[in-house]
Design a protein around this motif. Structure first.
Motif, mmCIF file in Angstrom:
data_model
loop_
_atom_site.group_PDB
_atom_site.id
_atom_site.type_symbol
_atom_site.label_atom_id
_atom_site.label_comp_id
_atom_site.label_asym_id
_atom_site.label_seq_id
_atom_site.Cartn_x
_atom_site.Cartn_y
_atom_site.Cartn_z
ATOM 1 N N ILE A 155 44.307 43.604 25.844
ATOM 2 C CA ILE A 155 43.023 44.228 26.170
ATOM 3 C C ILE A 155 43.170 45.679 26.651
ATOM 4 C CG2 ILE A 155 42.883 43.329 28.556
ATOM 5 C CD1 ILE A 155 39.986 43.571 26.007
ATOM 6 N N ASP A 156 44.270 45.994 27.349
ATOM 7 C CA ASP A 156 44.424 47.363 27.859
ATOM 8 C C ASP A 156 45.120 48.297 26.869
ATOM 9 O OD1 ASP A 156 43.180 46.711 30.218
ATOM 10 O OD2 ASP A 156 45.048 46.300 31.288
ATOM 11 N N THR A 175 40.507 46.296 39.141
ATOM 12 C CA THR A 175 41.265 45.137 39.629
ATOM 13 C C THR A 175 41.121 45.016 41.138
ATOM 14 O OG1 THR A 175 42.842 45.522 37.839
ATOM 15 C CG2 THR A 175 43.534 44.038 39.588
ATOM 16 N N ARG A 184 45.772 37.068 31.269
ATOM 17 C CA ARG A 184 47.015 37.240 32.050
ATOM 18 C C ARG A 184 47.026 36.283 33.232
ATOM 19 N NH1 ARG A 184 46.790 43.458 32.974
ATOM 20 N NH2 ARG A 184 45.732 43.227 30.974
ATOM 21 N N ARG A 228 37.463 43.802 42.010
ATOM 22 C CA ARG A 228 37.083 42.424 41.660
ATOM 23 C C ARG A 228 37.933 41.405 42.422
ATOM 24 N NH1 ARG A 228 36.320 44.395 35.989
ATOM 25 N NH2 ARG A 228 34.143 45.089 35.907
ATOM 26 N N ARG A 239 29.745 39.672 37.147
ATOM 27 C CA ARG A 239 30.693 38.687 36.630
ATOM 28 C C ARG A 239 31.508 38.026 37.754
ATOM 29 N NH1 ARG A 239 34.323 41.883 32.599
ATOM 30 N NH2 ARG A 239 32.286 42.372 31.740
ATOM 31 N N ARG A 255 48.717 42.523 43.126
ATOM 32 C CA ARG A 255 48.797 41.165 43.677
ATOM 33 C C ARG A 255 49.914 41.058 44.712
ATOM 34 N NH1 ARG A 255 46.412 41.262 38.791
ATOM 35 N NH2 ARG A 255 45.108 39.543 38.053
ATOM 36 N N ALA A 286 36.463 36.084 28.789
ATOM 37 C CA ALA A 286 37.891 35.947 29.080
ATOM 38 C C ALA A 286 38.305 37.118 29.961
ATOM 39 C CB ALA A 286 38.688 35.946 27.777
ATOM 40 N N SER A 287 38.381 36.884 31.268
ATOM 41 C CA SER A 287 38.724 37.967 32.192
ATOM 42 C C SER A 287 39.656 37.464 33.286
ATOM 43 C CB SER A 287 37.456 38.543 32.832
ATOM 44 O OG SER A 287 37.796 39.285 33.979
ATOM 45 N N ALA A 288 40.846 38.042 33.349
ATOM 46 C CA ALA A 288 41.797 37.669 34.402
ATOM 47 C C ALA A 288 41.292 38.111 35.770
ATOM 48 C CB ALA A 288 43.150 38.308 34.115
ATOM 49 N N GLN A 289 40.504 39.181 35.785
ATOM 50 C CA GLN A 289 39.997 39.644 37.082
ATOM 51 C C GLN A 289 39.010 38.643 37.653
ATOM 52 O OE1 GLN A 289 38.556 43.640 36.490
ATOM 53 N NE2 GLN A 289 40.616 44.470 36.310
ATOM 54 N N LYS A 325 35.400 49.193 30.309
ATOM 55 C CA LYS A 325 36.654 49.511 31.010
ATOM 56 C C LYS A 325 36.454 50.834 31.760
ATOM 57 C CE LYS A 325 38.997 45.881 29.895
ATOM 58 N NZ LYS A 325 39.350 44.920 30.947
ATOM 59 N N LYS A 367 51.053 47.212 36.916
ATOM 60 C CA LYS A 367 49.906 47.463 37.808
ATOM 61 C C LYS A 367 49.324 46.143 38.315
ATOM 62 C CE LYS A 367 46.272 49.756 35.993
ATOM 63 N NZ LYS A 367 45.018 48.983 36.142
ATOM 64 N N SER A 368 49.136 45.185 37.444
ATOM 65 C CA SER A 368 48.544 43.902 37.860
ATOM 66 C C SER A 368 49.410 43.218 38.912
ATOM 67 C CB SER A 368 48.401 42.975 36.656
ATOM 68 O OG SER A 368 47.488 43.507 35.732
HETATM 69 C C1 S3P Z 1 43.601 43.002 34.965
HETATM 70 C C2 S3P Z 1 42.812 42.339 34.060
HETATM 71 C C3 S3P Z 1 42.166 43.006 32.912
HETATM 72 C C4 S3P Z 1 42.757 44.384 32.639
HETATM 73 C C5 S3P Z 1 42.971 45.162 33.897
HETATM 74 C C6 S3P Z 1 43.896 44.446 34.848
HETATM 75 C C7 S3P Z 1 44.189 42.245 36.090
HETATM 76 O O1 S3P Z 1 40.788 43.145 33.178
HETATM 77 O O2 S3P Z 1 41.923 45.093 31.767
HETATM 78 O O3 S3P Z 1 43.540 46.434 33.607
HETATM 79 O O4 S3P Z 1 45.105 42.761 36.753
HETATM 80 O O5 S3P Z 1 43.749 41.108 36.331
HETATM 81 P P1 S3P Z 1 39.738 41.993 32.776
HETATM 82 O O6 S3P Z 1 40.137 40.787 33.493
HETATM 83 O O7 S3P Z 1 38.400 42.496 33.230
HETATM 84 O O8 S3P Z 1 39.821 41.886 31.290
#
Ligand code: S3P
Length: 440
Positions: free
Chosen positions: A320-321, A101, A200, A104, A132, A32, A172-175, A348, A27-28
């Motif tokens: 995290i997921d 995702t 991630r 954000r 955030r 992208r 700590a958030s990749a989003q 979430k 999905k991520s």
């Molecule tokens: C994601 C980052 C994660 C994850 C989400 C997908 C992404 O969220 O939970 O399902 O694709 O960057 P957070 O960055 O808020 O932890």
């Protein structure tokens, strides 16, 4: 109210899960691929795309902004990139559906456009925290309005002059990291972000795949604005977050032997494997290779007796997921499993700590929620009724719980499984999971 979907699992008569399958695309990476492909110069081909509702929300948003995206099949796309400055003002608001995702990452990208945009979401997304991303984007010069609670809809003004800044991320958030880096493409000078723990890194890897220089130094990522993205080919691996349900399902069901093919095993995503191995799971990573800049492997899982553990906090962002599925493994383990440092689970698609605790308790398991985690005593799963609160990962996790339950589990509000895992029920059945789905 529109029809919703209910899952029902049978009692634990399974002879084990068996077979070789490829779960849907990551999905991520799929999100992208649409974003970067649309903003690149030239034509990007995508295979293995996840055609779930979340990624389709991103796809439709870019179509609405004038990008031609053709579909050769449900999972193969051609994106005719318009360049970083080639998007057109959309007609109406962009609906991000259930997808955090999309919301954000798009906040960052839309901050750099010459036109105004409104981002909306469904009932769940409309309760999720957006400060955030608003806070660091505003520091770069973005003009974004949310509700008083800092939730969607978001109104993003056009023609904001963005300036590159450094941002120390409090969570700590990749989003959040990705949103800032994507805004940085449109900012003057250098944009950099330091994360408190590794998350991630698909955005960094994929920007590089599109020919954009991103520097990583320890936990700090930086890029210069004003460059351009060059079209490329993307082969999306299977999503380890979707694989996780069957990794758990096969681990907890005696006599299982399952092979999951072509799964993305990026080290920023494999916390679920580390945690389950600490619990005693029999998981082999086979045929590891690199595909389009991402590590990919086949994962073989055989059933094994699991023991409860104290989950190392360093693994939390890397899994995290996958915690809803891991909690089911904990319910089937001997002894106590304790999770701490995971308050993010409360924001979430649902409050995954409370919703999982309620569901497990309804199925006869002692599960005590804490502020930032949960304590689960392994035990005997009875049947029961579970409300997934429209959270795809809760719904699928309880299907796995059904493999060990002494009675039937009825799981309510499951339509959102389509956000990340179209065809879940059929694929689960093909491996030997006894689950049925009905419209209610
Ligand atoms: C994601 C980052 C994660 C994850 C989400 C997908 C992404 O969220 O939970 O399902 O694709 O960057 P957070 O960055 O808020 O932890």
């Amino acid at each position: 109210m529109a029809d919703n979907v209910q899952f029902k699992t049978q009692t634990n008569t399974s002879n084990g899960l068996h077979g070789t399958v490829r779960v849907p695309g990551d999905k991520s990476i799929s999100h992208r691929s649409i974003m970067l492909g649309s903003l690149a110069e030239g034509v990007t081909q995508v295979s293995g795309f996840l055609n779930g509702d979340d990624c389709l929300a991103t796809l439709n948003a870019f179509r609405n902004m004038g990008v031609e995206i053709t579909t050769e099949s449900a999972t193969s796309l051609t994106i005719h990139g318009v360049g970083l400055h080639g998007l057109q003002a959309p007609t109406g608001a962009l609906d991000m559906g259930n997808s955090g995702t999309s919301m954000r990452l798009m906040s960052g990208l839309m901050s750099g456009q010459s036109f105004a945009v409104t981002l909306t979401g469904d009932a769940s997304l409309s309760t999720r925290p957006m400060q955030r991303v608003i806070r660091p984007l505003s520091q770069m010069g973005a003009i974004i309005e949310a509700t008083e609670k800092g939730t969607p809809p978001l109104q993003i003004q056009g023609n904001a002059a963005l300036t590159g800044r450094h941002y120390d991320m409090p969570i700590a958030s990749a989003q959040v990291k990705s949103s800032i880096l994507l805004a940085g493409l449109y900012a003057s000078g250098e944009t950099s972000v330091t994360e408190p723990a590794p998350t991630r890194d698909h955005t960094e890897r994929m920007l590089r795949g599109f020919g954009y220089t991103v520097t990583t130094s320890g936990n700090t990522m930086s890029l210069q604005g004003g460059g351009c993205l060059r079209a490329t080919q993307i082969d999306v691996p299977a999503d380890i977050s979707s694989a996780a349900f069957f990794i758990v399902g096969a681990s907890i069901t005696p006599h299982s032997d399952v092979l999951l093919e072509h799964v993305g095993v990026n080290p920023t995503r494999t916390g679920v494997i580390d945690i389950l191995r600490l619990m005693g799971a029999d998981i082999q990573i086979q045929n590891e290779r690199t595909v389009g800049g991402e590590p990919v492997a086949d994962i073989r899982i055989k059933s094994a007796p699991l023991q409860g553990i104290q989950i190392p906090e360093a693994l939390v962002p890397l899994a995290i997921d996958e915690f809803p599925a891991i909690f089911v493994a904990a319910a089937c383990a001997t002894g106590t499993t304790t999770l701490t440092g995971a308050e993010e689970l409360r924001v979430k698609e649902s409050d995954r700590i409370q919703v999982m605790a309620d569901g497990l308790q309804n199925c006869g398991i002692e599960a005590q929620p804490t502020v930032d985690g949960i304590v689960i005593q392994g035990g005997t799963l009875t049947g029961g009724e579970v409300d997934s609160h429209g959270d795809h990962r809760i719904a699928m996790s309880f299907v796995m719980a059904g493999l060990r339950a002494e009675g039937e589990i009825y799981i309510h509000d499951c339509a959102n499984v389509n956000t990340s895992f179209p065809g879940f029920v059929e694929l689960a059945q093909s491996l030997g999971v006894e689950v049925t789905e009905s419209l209610v």
